[in-house]
Design an enzyme around this catalytic site. Structure first.
Site, mmCIF file in Angstrom:
data_model
loop_
_atom_site.group_PDB
_atom_site.id
_atom_site.type_symbol
_atom_site.label_atom_id
_atom_site.label_comp_id
_atom_site.label_asym_id
_atom_site.label_seq_id
_atom_site.Cartn_x
_atom_site.Cartn_y
_atom_site.Cartn_z
ATOM 1 N N GLU A 127 0.745 -1.311 -0.034
ATOM 2 C CA GLU A 127 -0.010 -0.126 0.130
ATOM 3 C C GLU A 127 0.928 1.362 -0.008
ATOM 4 O OE1 GLU A 127 -3.009 -0.649 3.243
ATOM 5 O OE2 GLU A 127 -3.638 -2.430 2.205
ATOM 6 N N ASN B 152 2.311 -4.427 -3.528
ATOM 7 C CA ASN B 152 0.864 -4.817 -3.474
ATOM 8 C C ASN B 152 0.124 -3.655 -2.822
ATOM 9 O OD1 ASN B 152 -0.932 -7.051 -3.085
ATOM 10 N ND2 ASN B 152 -0.976 -6.658 -0.894
ATOM 11 N N HIS C 181 -10.111 -5.553 -2.898
ATOM 12 C CA HIS C 181 -11.173 -5.763 -2.057
ATOM 13 C C HIS C 181 -12.241 -4.862 -2.610
ATOM 14 C CE1 HIS C 181 -8.901 -7.529 1.389
ATOM 15 N NE2 HIS C 181 -7.936 -6.469 0.953
ATOM 16 N N GLU D 218 -5.887 -10.283 -2.579
ATOM 17 C CA GLU D 218 -6.795 -10.430 -1.155
ATOM 18 C C GLU D 218 -8.343 -10.223 -1.687
ATOM 19 O OE1 GLU D 218 -5.429 -7.275 1.663
ATOM 20 O OE2 GLU D 218 -3.321 -7.698 0.900
ATOM 21 N N ASP E 14 -12.045 -10.162 -2.185
ATOM 22 C CA ASP E 14 -13.333 -10.195 -1.476
ATOM 23 C C ASP E 14 -14.105 -9.153 -2.051
ATOM 24 O OD1 ASP E 14 -12.294 -7.854 0.093
ATOM 25 O OD2 ASP E 14 -12.420 -9.121 2.069
HETATM 26 O O1 G2I Z 1 -7.658 -4.341 5.646
HETATM 27 C C1 G2I Z 1 -7.873 -5.851 4.946
HETATM 28 C C2 G2I Z 1 -6.376 -5.804 4.248
HETATM 29 C C3 G2I Z 1 -5.990 -4.649 3.502
HETATM 30 N N1 G2I Z 1 -4.828 -5.047 2.753
HETATM 31 C C4 G2I Z 1 -3.719 -5.490 3.683
HETATM 32 C C5 G2I Z 1 -4.019 -6.324 4.630
HETATM 33 O O2 G2I Z 1 -2.978 -6.633 5.669
HETATM 34 C C6 G2I Z 1 -5.568 -6.284 5.257
HETATM 35 O O3 G2I Z 1 -5.676 -7.270 6.090
HETATM 36 C C7 G2I Z 1 -6.387 -6.909 7.485
HETATM 37 C C8 G2I Z 1 -6.362 -7.997 8.285
HETATM 38 O O4 G2I Z 1 -7.196 -9.201 7.558
HETATM 39 C C9 G2I Z 1 -7.264 -7.730 9.538
HETATM 40 O O5 G2I Z 1 -7.152 -9.041 10.407
HETATM 41 O O6 G2I Z 1 -5.450 -6.073 7.957
HETATM 42 C C10 G2I Z 1 -6.144 -5.609 9.355
HETATM 43 C C11 G2I Z 1 -5.431 -4.570 9.876
HETATM 44 O O7 G2I Z 1 -4.967 -3.608 8.960
HETATM 45 C C12 G2I Z 1 -6.286 -6.765 10.081
HETATM 46 O O8 G2I Z 1 -7.395 -6.173 11.381
HETATM 47 C C13 G2I Z 1 -6.539 -6.335 12.301
HETATM 48 C C14 G2I Z 1 -7.403 -5.689 13.438
HETATM 49 O O9 G2I Z 1 -7.788 -4.137 13.167
HETATM 50 C C15 G2I Z 1 -6.765 -5.580 14.889
HETATM 51 O O10 G2I Z 1 -7.785 -5.139 15.894
HETATM 52 C C16 G2I Z 1 -6.351 -7.106 15.364
HETATM 53 O O11 G2I Z 1 -5.728 -7.173 16.516
HETATM 54 O O12 G2I Z 1 -6.267 -7.674 12.901
HETATM 55 C C17 G2I Z 1 -5.708 -7.692 14.112
HETATM 56 C C18 G2I Z 1 -5.298 -9.299 14.506
HETATM 57 O O13 G2I Z 1 -6.400 -9.919 14.524
#
Ligand code: G2I
Length: 512
Positions: free
Chosen positions: A165, A206, A242, A271, A273
């Site tokens: 990003e 990415n 996304h 990614e 969805d």
């Molecule tokens: O936001 C969707 C994706 C966008 N592109 C980059 C990816 O890395 C991102 O993935 C998401 C994860 O799927 C989430 O699971 O990134 C988020 C954070 O930017 C992740 O969320 C975080 C929560 O915000 C936290 O509160 C939590 O502690 O996941 C953490 C671990 O479960």
């Protein structure tokens, strides 16, 4: 003249389907249960096309046995959703912790899956200590981090999202501790460090909202072209994808992928969805299916598109509801782990022959009706009225459909303005643009292309009248009398000289 097919042939059952049918009949006659024939997995279907089909996953979910059974069988590639990010792997400077990521790579190894590493350098999920460093220490901290992590995962991770990003929506560089300290040079520096640590890994940049043509993907394109010119090690571009049914499908995704491929880079959908406003309904799920299908088709159409990763496969573990309150249902399986229509749509797009066509039925049963809304065919505007009609027996997903009205631009500007003046669907749903024909034909050097952002058309239903209008940007006059699709009829009639396309395939009309 090129007579296009007026409806798609129904698919004859292939030999495997006939054999499966015979087997089912035999067991039924023998009084036993009709065993379901094992079907190819998404990954097997993709692998038959030289691609992988993968899913994101995360450590907490791995204690869900029903979930891991599907994760381990249906998918050929995994991406850890969180466990390889900087806040997890180096929470304090020089203190590395790869335990969570190792759980994912172990799972993948046990199930014969490859792993995309996500991610080495990102502005988010970055421990506070990085942002507090004096600028002069940022590059060393960054390359130390990359070196330690990429070295640890050598042999276990086949591709890295080295930088995640890097761009804002307008194509400017996103501010981060790395950009602030080093400017955009941090990206080349990160790629070089990753390559030094693991020369065998495929190295990616990415980002999201770079799936279609636009300012942000232009910025990515300019960046990667410059990096390649400078000899920086870079193998691919990851398009997160996304998507959301309410925002439309990315503009020209396939062409956009192709331009990156033409630079000699791999492209991956990293990614995927497709979220929606809850509650889900049949129309939104149909639009979602069409988006999943179109992404799959775009990847298959571009030779350098190496595979597709969904950002987890089930609504049960989606990131969407907590980030976008009121939205969700973004994944291929529902939260009871049952496959949704989008799952079948992806299978079909991957060439599955065993789905019996239950995904939408015959998409070819459409026609278009037209009347001229224009009493002065020599003035500076063209005003076609169109009605799209479903003459088939199954619903048609409107985002799959485009309509072409062919005309000549005559003299004057070659750029156009287009408008939807009225539609019972709501003009916000109707997309319109003018495109030039590659090879002009009699009565046609441009066409007005009409599409739909959402919705579905029930069997027998019509969109109702869509009133469209176009002009040249210099407002010079047209001579519509020689335009291919033009007639002087002022009441609606079937229009064989206006084209209808489903998924880019012609289903109605005679092209000029
Ligand atoms: O936001 C969707 C994706 C966008 N592109 C980059 C990816 O890395 C991102 O993935 C998401 C994860 O799927 C989430 O699971 O990134 C988020 C954070 O930017 C992740 O969320 C975080 C929560 O915000 C936290 O509160 C939590 O502690 O996941 C953490 C671990 O479960």
């Amino acid at each position: 003249m090129n007579l296009v097919k007026l409806c798609r042939q129904s698919r004859a059952p292939g030999l495997p389907a006939l054999l499966a049918g015979a087997l089912a009949l035999a067991t039924t006659l023998a009084g036993g249960p009709a065993a379901a024939a094992p079907q190819d997995t998404l990954h097997e279907l993709a692998a038959a096309q030289g691609r992988y089909f993968g899913s994101a996953t995360d450590n907490p979910e791995l204690s869900d046995a029903a979930y891991t059974a599907r994760l381990g069988s249906e998918f050929g590639q995994l991406t850890p959703g969180n466990s390889m990010k900087w806040d997890t792997t180096e929470p304090a400077r020089g203190r590395f912790d790869f335990a969570k990521g190792d759980v994912i790579t172990d799972f993948a190894r046990q199930h014969g899956q490859t792993v995309r590493g996500h991610t080495l350098v990102w502005h988010s999920q970055l421990p506070g200590w990085v942002g507090s460093l004096p600028p002069a220490q940022v590059e060393t901290a960054m390359t130390d981090h990359i070196t330690a992590e990429a070295t640890h995962y050598r042999g276990a991770v086949t591709a890295w999202d080295v930088v995640n990003e890097p761009f804002n929506e307008d194509g400017t560089f996103r501010t981060s501790p790395f950009y602030t300290a080093l400017g955009s040079d941090y990206i080349a520096s990160a790629l070089r460090a990753a390559h030094a640590a693991d020369p065998d890994a495929r190295l990616y940049l990415n980002d999201y909202n770079i799936e279609g043509l636009g300012a942000k993907s232009d910025a990515m394109y300019a960046l990667v072209r410059d990096l390649l010119d400078e000899g920086v090690p870079l193998d691919g571009v990851g398009m997160q994808a996304h998507l959301a049914v309410q925002y439309g499908f990315p503009y020209e995704m396939r062409a956009n992928m192709q331009r990156f491929a033409d630079l000699g880079l791999d492209v991956a959908v990293t990614e995927l969805d497709v979220r929606m406003q809850l509650p889900a309904d049949a129309a939104k799920l149909a639009t979602q299916s069409s988006y999943y299908r179109q992404v799959t088709e775009a990847c298959l159409a571009v030779e350098r598109c190496v595979g597709i990763t969904v950002w987890d496969y089930t609504d049960k573990y989606s990131w969407v509801p907590s980030t976008f309150p009121g939205e969700g249902a973004a994944n291929l399986y529902d939260d009871g782990l049952l496959p949704k229509p989008a799952y079948t749509a992806v299978r079909t797009a991957l060439g599955d022959e065993d789905d019996g066509g239950e995904n939408g039925g015959d998409p070819g049963a459409l026609k278009v009706r037209y009347r001229s809304g224009d009493s002065s065919p020599g003035d500076n505007q063209i005003k076609p009225g169109l009605q799209l009609v479903n003459t088939g027996t199954t619903p048609v997903s409107l985002p799959d459909v485009t309509v072409r009205y062919w005309f000549t631009g005559d003299n004057g500007a070659s750029t156009y303005g287009t408008w939807c003046d009225w539609s019972p669907l709501g003009c916000a749903t109707v997309t319109h643009r003018v495109a030039a024909l590659g090879s002009p034909a009699a009565g046609a050097d441009h066409y007005l292309e009409v599409g739909f952002g959402s919705g579905s058309l029930a069997p027998g239903a019509s969109t109702g009248e869509i009133q469209l209008r176009l002009s040249k940007t210099d407002w010079s006059d047209f001579d519509e009398s020689d335009d291919y699709s033009h007639t002087t009829g002022t009441s609606y009639a079937d229009a064989p000289k206006i084209g209808v396309y489903v998924g880019g395939e012609p289903v109605w009309g005679i092209e000029p």
